[in-house]
Design a protein around this motif. Structure first.
Motif, PDB file in Angstrom:
ATOM      1  N   GLN A 109     -34.588 126.533 -17.748  1.00 16.59           N
ATOM      2  CA  GLN A 109     -35.008 126.327 -16.368  1.00 16.59           C
ATOM      3  C   GLN A 109     -36.530 126.274 -16.302  1.00 16.59           C
ATOM      4  O   GLN A 109     -37.220 126.719 -17.224  1.00 16.59           O
ATOM      5  CB  GLN A 109     -34.487 127.448 -15.466  1.00 16.59           C
ATOM      6  CG  GLN A 109     -34.994 128.826 -15.835  1.00 16.59           C
ATOM      7  CD  GLN A 109     -34.489 129.883 -14.867  1.00 16.59           C
ATOM      8  OE1 GLN A 109     -35.257 130.415 -14.062  1.00 16.59           O
ATOM      9  NE2 GLN A 109     -33.197 130.177 -14.940  1.00 16.59           N
TER      10      GLN A 109
ATOM     11  N   CYS B  43     -36.728 137.105 -19.198  1.00 13.56           N
ATOM     12  CA  CYS B  43     -37.420 135.886 -18.781  1.00 13.56           C
ATOM     13  C   CYS B  43     -38.416 135.496 -19.875  1.00 13.56           C
ATOM     14  O   CYS B  43     -39.402 136.208 -20.087  1.00 13.56           O
ATOM     15  CB  CYS B  43     -38.124 136.101 -17.442  1.00 13.56           C
ATOM     16  SG  CYS B  43     -38.639 134.578 -16.621  1.00 13.56           S
TER      17      CYS B  43
ATOM     18  N   LYS C  35     -43.419 132.502 -13.056  1.00 16.09           N
ATOM     19  CA  LYS C  35     -42.244 132.942 -12.297  1.00 16.09           C
ATOM     20  C   LYS C  35     -41.165 131.876 -12.397  1.00 16.09           C
ATOM     21  O   LYS C  35     -41.449 130.683 -12.555  1.00 16.09           O
ATOM     22  CB  LYS C  35     -42.599 133.221 -10.837  1.00 16.09           C
ATOM     23  CG  LYS C  35     -43.098 132.023 -10.046  1.00 16.09           C
ATOM     24  CD  LYS C  35     -43.449 132.438  -8.619  1.00 16.09           C
ATOM     25  CE  LYS C  35     -43.958 131.259  -7.793  1.00 16.09           C
ATOM     26  NZ  LYS C  35     -44.310 131.671  -6.410  1.00 16.09           N
ATOM     27  N   ASN C  36     -39.906 132.338 -12.313  1.00 17.05           N
ATOM     28  CA  ASN C  36     -38.794 131.405 -12.399  1.00 17.05           C
ATOM     29  C   ASN C  36     -38.398 130.901 -11.025  1.00 17.05           C
ATOM     30  O   ASN C  36     -39.077 131.176 -10.015  1.00 17.05           O
ATOM     31  CB  ASN C  36     -37.607 132.036 -13.146  1.00 17.05           C
ATOM     32  CG  ASN C  36     -36.984 133.199 -12.372  1.00 17.05           C
ATOM     33  OD1 ASN C  36     -37.271 133.434 -11.197  1.00 17.05           O
ATOM     34  ND2 ASN C  36     -36.127 133.942 -13.058  1.00 17.05           N
ATOM     35  N   THR C  37     -37.319 130.178 -10.940  1.00 19.83           N
ATOM     36  CA  THR C  37     -36.912 129.577  -9.668  1.00 19.83           C
ATOM     37  C   THR C  37     -36.458 130.611  -8.646  1.00 19.83           C
ATOM     38  O   THR C  37     -36.339 130.301  -7.459  1.00 19.83           O
ATOM     39  CB  THR C  37     -35.770 128.564  -9.910  1.00 19.83           C
ATOM     40  OG1 THR C  37     -34.722 129.206 -10.656  1.00 19.83           O
ATOM     41  CG2 THR C  37     -36.282 127.375 -10.711  1.00 19.83           C
ATOM     42  N   ASN C  38     -36.203 131.847  -9.086  1.00 18.88           N
ATOM     43  CA  ASN C  38     -35.856 132.936  -8.166  1.00 18.88           C
ATOM     44  C   ASN C  38     -37.043 133.851  -7.903  1.00 18.88           C
ATOM     45  O   ASN C  38     -36.872 134.970  -7.400  1.00 18.88           O
ATOM     46  CB  ASN C  38     -34.694 133.757  -8.734  1.00 18.88           C
ATOM     47  CG  ASN C  38     -33.411 132.955  -8.830  1.00 18.88           C
ATOM     48  OD1 ASN C  38     -33.092 132.181  -7.932  1.00 18.88           O
ATOM     49  ND2 ASN C  38     -32.680 133.128  -9.929  1.00 18.88           N
ATOM     50  N   ASP C  39     -38.231 133.354  -8.248  1.00 15.90           N
ATOM     51  CA  ASP C  39     -39.486 134.097  -8.058  1.00 15.90           C
ATOM     52  C   ASP C  39     -39.568 135.368  -8.896  1.00 15.90           C
ATOM     53  O   ASP C  39     -40.358 136.269  -8.589  1.00 15.90           O
ATOM     54  CB  ASP C  39     -39.721 134.419  -6.578  1.00 15.90           C
ATOM     55  CG  ASP C  39     -40.048 133.182  -5.749  1.00 15.90           C
ATOM     56  OD1 ASP C  39     -40.624 132.225  -6.320  1.00 15.90           O
ATOM     57  OD2 ASP C  39     -39.723 133.159  -4.558  1.00 15.90           O
ATOM     58  N   LYS C  40     -38.760 135.463  -9.934  1.00 15.74           N
ATOM     59  CA  LYS C  40     -38.910 136.579 -10.871  1.00 15.74           C
ATOM     60  C   LYS C  40     -40.159 136.344 -11.700  1.00 15.74           C
ATOM     61  O   LYS C  40     -40.356 135.266 -12.265  1.00 15.74           O
ATOM     62  CB  LYS C  40     -37.692 136.686 -11.786  1.00 15.74           C
ATOM     63  CG  LYS C  40     -37.818 137.784 -12.845  1.00 15.74           C
ATOM     64  CD  LYS C  40     -36.593 137.835 -13.749  1.00 15.74           C
ATOM     65  CE  LYS C  40     -36.771 138.855 -14.862  1.00 15.74           C
ATOM     66  NZ  LYS C  40     -36.929 140.234 -14.358  1.00 15.74           N
ATOM     67  N   GLU C  41     -41.016 137.353 -11.786  1.00 15.04           N
ATOM     68  CA  GLU C  41     -42.282 137.216 -12.484  1.00 15.04           C
ATOM     69  C   GLU C  41     -42.214 137.834 -13.874  1.00 15.04           C
ATOM     70  O   GLU C  41     -41.536 138.837 -14.098  1.00 15.04           O
ATOM     71  CB  GLU C  41     -43.406 137.859 -11.675  1.00 15.04           C
ATOM     72  CG  GLU C  41     -43.643 137.182 -10.324  1.00 15.04           C
ATOM     73  CD  GLU C  41     -44.809 137.778  -9.578  1.00 15.04           C
ATOM     74  OE1 GLU C  41     -45.277 138.864  -9.989  1.00 15.04           O
ATOM     75  OE2 GLU C  41     -45.260 137.171  -8.590  1.00 15.04           O
TER      76      GLU C  41
ATOM     77  N   SER D 219     -33.980 132.473 -18.301  1.00 12.48           N
ATOM     78  CA  SER D 219     -33.910 133.717 -17.538  1.00 12.48           C
ATOM     79  C   SER D 219     -32.497 134.260 -17.571  1.00 12.48           C
ATOM     80  O   SER D 219     -31.517 133.514 -17.693  1.00 12.48           O
ATOM     81  CB  SER D 219     -34.336 133.496 -16.081  1.00 12.48           C
ATOM     82  OG  SER D 219     -35.706 133.156 -15.997  1.00 12.48           O
TER      83      SER D 219
ATOM     84  N   PRO E 200     -30.112 137.566 -15.542  1.00 21.76           N
ATOM     85  CA  PRO E 200     -30.127 138.639 -14.539  1.00 21.76           C
ATOM     86  C   PRO E 200     -29.935 140.020 -15.137  1.00 21.76           C
ATOM     87  O   PRO E 200     -30.107 141.035 -14.443  1.00 21.76           O
ATOM     88  CB  PRO E 200     -28.938 138.270 -13.633  1.00 21.76           C
ATOM     89  CG  PRO E 200     -27.993 137.557 -14.551  1.00 21.76           C
ATOM     90  CD  PRO E 200     -28.864 136.787 -15.511  1.00 21.76           C
TER      91      PRO E 200
END
Length: 344
Positions: A167, A205, A284-290, A326, A328
């Motif tokens: 991603q 990530c 950051k990824n598409t879910n705003d995870k940094e 990424s 979860p």
């Protein structure tokens, strides 16, 4: 592949050994054993089963022995190779000569290392390992036989193991990362353009760091290498667990990921560790995870863009998107667990 027990000296009491999985027993022609295991007799020059000569015994003590073995290919069912000094090269040469012929190869081995070498020579291996009565050697030969049985395709240093979903990761900050111990991961196989490893400071990530498959104006390519980063960074292993770079050792199986999302495993051959200046990238990824990753400040270290173009880390800018991965899940000793953890 078969395992034969060599009892031509007739000195061993076979009931003292775990030989239930042995395929055949070789013995001198005048001796007999009370066993259900098929017997092969030997007169010193030939091997005989049920009164019929099934092969010749060849002593490999140099080029003459190798040439004699090759001259018999196609005219005998078995070649039993014995060595004064163990060597892989004659075994490989004779395996190559027997390819496509009805002649099979049995090799007398003396150590566990020889068992592995003979079993997998030329990615083909011999047809039988011959061992003298010794429990360690019996176990080693049976392990090699089991490993051969697990292989349903030609042996390869690289094994295809499915796909992974990549991603976009957007770079949000770039700054100096100081100087650190930088790990280069050198593989026992070669990488293709578009392939690399998943590396990052967060176990959930990571970015796809490309292999050194392209030459630059100043240095040649190193298509077996990924410049991975500092010791604290995570890497995804072939079994989808993670390790710290500092935990890697030669022989480990790591996950190789392509820009088309296919995966395969490859074996670590060496780690090259040196002090080098680093760049710290935040993304950051598409879910705003940094998350972050440290990479060496060098033009030969490259990431992959969404258009599958390679970008040197020294040329990247804030706002660019690169390929990464990424998850979860949190990680406990490298294994994904459904709990929460914060890594920053």
């Amino acid at each position: 592949m078969e395992v034969w027990l060599d009892n031509r000296n007739n000195l061993a009491e076979l009931s003292n050994y775990g030989i239930e999985s042995i395929d055949r027993i070789i013995q001198s022609i005048e001796h007999s054993n009370n066993t259900d295991i098929p017997l092969i007799n030997s007169d010193g020059k030939s091997i005989i089963q049920a009164g019929k000569v099934i092969g010749e015994i060849i002593n490999i003590n140099g080029a003459d022995g190798q040439n004699k073995a090759r001259s018999l290919v196609g005219s005998v069912n078995w070649l039993l190779l014995e060595f004064e000094d163990w060597s892989m090269i004659p075994i490989e040469n004779i395996i190559a000569a027997c390819a496509g012929s009805p002649t099979k190869i049995a090799a007398l081995i003396r150590t566990p290392a020889e068992a592995q070498g003979a079993a997998f020579a030329l990615e083909i291996g011999v047809d039988a390992l011959v061992i003298r009565p010794d429990q360690q050697m019996i176990d080693s030969a049976l392990i090699a036989k089991s490993q051969r049985g697990e292989i349903v395709e030609p042996i390869s240093a690289v094994k295809d193991i499915g796909n992974i979903e990549l991603q976009p990761l957007m770079i949000t900050n770039i700054e100096s990362g100081g100087v650190s111990d930088r790990y280069c991961i050198d593989l026992t196989s070669l990488l293709e353009i578009g392939e690399g490893m998943l590396i990052g400071s967060s176990s959930s990530c990571m970015v796809l760091i490309h292999g050194e498959t392209l030459a630059s104006d100043y240095v040649p390519s190193r298509p077996f290498r990924v410049n991975a980063g500092p010791p604290h960074a995570y890497i995804v292993m072939a079994n989808r667990t993670t390790k710290y770079l500092s935990e890697l050792i030669a022989g480990d199986e790591v996950l190789i990921v392509s820009d088309s999302q296919t995966c395969k495993s490859a074996t670590v051959g060496r780690l090259k560790i040196e002090r080098r200046p680093m760049i710290l990238f935040s993304f950051k990824n598409t879910n705003d995870k940094e998350a972050q990753v440290f990479m060496q400040q060098a033009e030969t270290v490259r990431l992959v863009t969404l258009q599958r173009k390679l970008r040197a880390v020294t040329d990247l800018t804030i706002g660019e998107n690169v390929l990464g991965w990424s998850s979860p899940d949190a990680r406990h000793i490298g294994v994904a667990v459904p709990s929460e953890v914060v890594e920053r």
